[in-house]
Design an enzyme around this catalytic site. Structure first.
Site, short mmCIF file in Angstrom:
data_model
loop_
_atom_site.label_atom_id
_atom_site.label_comp_id
_atom_site.label_asym_id
_atom_site.label_seq_id
_atom_site.Cartn_x
_atom_site.Cartn_y
_atom_site.Cartn_z
N THR A 66 11.17 4.55 6.04
CA THR A 66 10.08 4.88 6.96
C THR A 66 9.16 3.70 7.32
OG1 THR A 66 8.79 5.02 5.00
CG2 THR A 66 9.52 7.09 5.62
N SER A 67 10.00 2.31 7.21
CA SER A 67 9.32 1.04 7.45
C SER A 67 9.67 0.62 8.86
CB SER A 67 9.63 0.22 6.29
OG SER A 67 8.82 -0.74 6.27
N ARG A 68 10.78 -0.28 8.90
CA ARG A 68 11.14 -0.37 10.32
C ARG A 68 12.94 -0.43 10.30
NH1 ARG A 68 7.08 0.08 11.66
NH2 ARG A 68 5.34 -1.31 12.58
N CYS A 76 9.08 -2.41 2.92
CA CYS A 76 8.54 -3.94 3.12
C CYS A 76 8.62 -4.39 4.45
CB CYS A 76 9.65 -4.75 2.36
SG CYS A 76 11.19 -4.65 3.12
N PRO A 77 8.06 -5.16 5.11
CA PRO A 77 8.06 -5.60 6.42
C PRO A 77 9.42 -5.93 6.93
CG PRO A 77 6.80 -7.07 5.27
CD PRO A 77 7.17 -6.18 4.18
N ASP A 79 12.94 7.63 9.44
CA ASP A 79 11.92 7.67 10.30
C ASP A 79 11.87 6.70 11.36
OD1 ASP A 79 9.35 9.08 11.36
OD2 ASP A 79 8.54 7.44 10.56
N GLU A 124 15.08 2.17 18.34
CA GLU A 124 14.36 3.07 18.62
C GLU A 124 13.42 2.92 19.79
OE1 GLU A 124 12.00 3.21 15.09
OE2 GLU A 124 10.18 2.86 16.25
N LYS A 132 0.82 -1.18 0.12
CA LYS A 132 0.04 0.06 -0.01
C LYS A 132 0.69 1.34 -0.12
CE LYS A 132 -2.12 -1.99 3.61
NZ LYS A 132 -1.74 -3.39 3.42
N ILE A 133 1.92 1.29 0.82
CA ILE A 133 2.59 2.55 0.88
C ILE A 133 3.53 2.64 -0.21
CG2 ILE A 133 4.33 3.86 2.41
CD1 ILE A 133 3.01 2.40 4.78
N ASP A 142 9.82 -6.55 -5.06
CA ASP A 142 8.94 -7.19 -3.99
C ASP A 142 9.21 -8.62 -4.03
OD1 ASP A 142 6.45 -8.02 -2.77
OD2 ASP A 142 5.98 -5.89 -2.53
N HIS A 185 9.56 8.16 14.20
CA HIS A 185 8.50 7.24 13.87
C HIS A 185 7.12 8.19 13.52
CE1 HIS A 185 7.63 2.82 13.61
NE2 HIS A 185 6.74 3.39 13.20
#
Ligand code: NAI
Length: 342
Positions: A228-230, A201-202, A254, A259, A153-154, A173, A291
């Site tokens: 901006t993911s993890r 991606c996760p 982010d 963190e 989605k993002i 992907d 975040h």
């Protein structure tokens, strides 16, 4: 119905209070994070509501279970902080798969533009009535290549935004979206050809440290990395080294690997104990936000509404469409579930 709401922040309260009144959920707000030590705050509650840096490992799940907690409602998309296999047979867990992909993708682009046009430095200069342009030279995005990793989605919204800037977008992907019009390339090619790399991606065992020493060596010199993911998708030490060697042109972060003990808290006036983060932040070409990408009014309203709906559905039926899959522990195989998993 009582729900213990951990890691509550002032910006969470209005939307969740509204949903609580609307759907008859008694949210008990605690500003402390969920850990094995704080799990007892959930005593007497049917469920708990947690965010990205709360800990829901096996020990915490077992404590919650022994207190009679039946629902684990994540008010976020990512769920790498939850031991889903431990949840199986004990606690039903659900997340908010989408609340505003625009919020996150737009934040990624905001960080990119800030970085490459040196807005962060210009802002501070003009505040001090320093109108010099020296050192503020940027570059056009038009005609550059963006490499997008994860076209969910993002990632797709970010792709559209980049195309709007006249950029070429290539993507990787693990599960490419057939017929999406996205140009998929192998990961090695993406690293070698991209001027800008954005991670969407996760975090899984497979994607952990996907940006590490070897990958950084294979990048185009001057490549800009956006995460901006993890945080743990990037080996922060390797990134720092890449920046010091001038291989990485800029980093927009982010999220950060370590963190959980730092982000969302005010450490101004304290000595920063994380040397890697302190060194990264000291670099003129690194921008760190804590975040924050999800933080828009629209996203907060959507998060509260979906979380409340998940809680109601799990309480009434013992299942819901946003329930996570306990067996594979990774992806949402339970979509369109019509019966209880346990
Ligand atoms: P999504 O589930 O729609 O998309 C994830 C994509 O990653 C999918 O297309 C999937 O096939 C792909 N993927 C899975 N394994 C992969 C692998 N090994 N290599 C490459 N791609 C892989 O998720 P969405 O909503 O786009 O979110 C992406 C990530 O953004 C989330 O995992 C979450 O960690 C992060 N996030 C960060 C926020 C923030 O405030 N900074 C807010 C919301 C999400």
């Amino acid at each position: 119905m009582k729900i213990a709401f951990f890691d509550a922040k002032p910006y969470d309260l209005p939307a969740f209070k509204r949903q609580g009144e609307l759907k008859n959920i008694d949210f008990r707000f605690f500003d402390t994070r969920l850990t094995a030590d704080t799990a007892s705050l959930a005593e007497g509650c049917e469920g708990v509501c947690i965010f990205v840096n709360d800990c829901a490992d096996a020990e915490v799940i077992n404590r919650l279970h022994s207190l009679g907690v039946k629902i684990l409602a994540l008010r976020c998309a990512g769920y790498n902080n939850v031991d889903l296999k431990s949840c199986y047979g004990k606690i039903h867990a659900a997340h908010v798969p989408a609340y505003s992909p625009y919020a996150v993708a737009e934040h990624a682009m905001a960080m990119l533009l800030t970085s490459i046009r040196r807005i962060h430095r210009a802002y501070i200069r003009t505040k001090d009535f320093n109108f010099s342009l020296n050192g503020l030279t940027g570059f056009d995005l038009h005609g550059k290549t963006a490499g997008v990793i994860g076209t969910g989605k993002i990632g797709r919204v970010f792709t559209d935004i980049c195309r709007g800037f006249g950029m070429r977008v290539i993507a990787y992907d693990k599960f490419p979206a057939e017929g999406s019009g996205i140009e998929y390339v192998p990961l090695e090619r993406l690293f070698a050809e991209s001027d800008i790399i954005s991670l969407h991606c996760p975090l899984t065992a497979e994607t952990y440290h996907m940006i590490g020493r070897d990958t950084i060596d294979s990048l185009k010199t001057g490549a800009v990395i956006i995460n901006t993911s993890r945080g743990a998708l990037i080996d922060a030490e390797a990134l720092l080294e890449g920046i010091k060697q001038r291989k990485v042109g800029a980093a927009c972060l982010d999220v950060y690997e370590e963190e959980s003990d730092i982000f969302f808290q005010d450490f101004s006036g304290h000595i920063m104990s994380d040397d890697t983060l302190a060194r990264l932040i000291s670099m003129p070409n690194v921008i760190v936000t804590s975040h924050q990408a999800f933080l828009t009014n629209e996203a907060l309203e959507n998060i509260a509404e979906t979380t409340a709906d998940n809680i109601i559905a799990l309480s009434q039926n013992g299942f819901c469409e946003n329930e996570l899959c306990y067996r594979c522990g990774q992806v949402e195989h339970c979509k369109n579930r019509r019966e209880r998993c346990f």
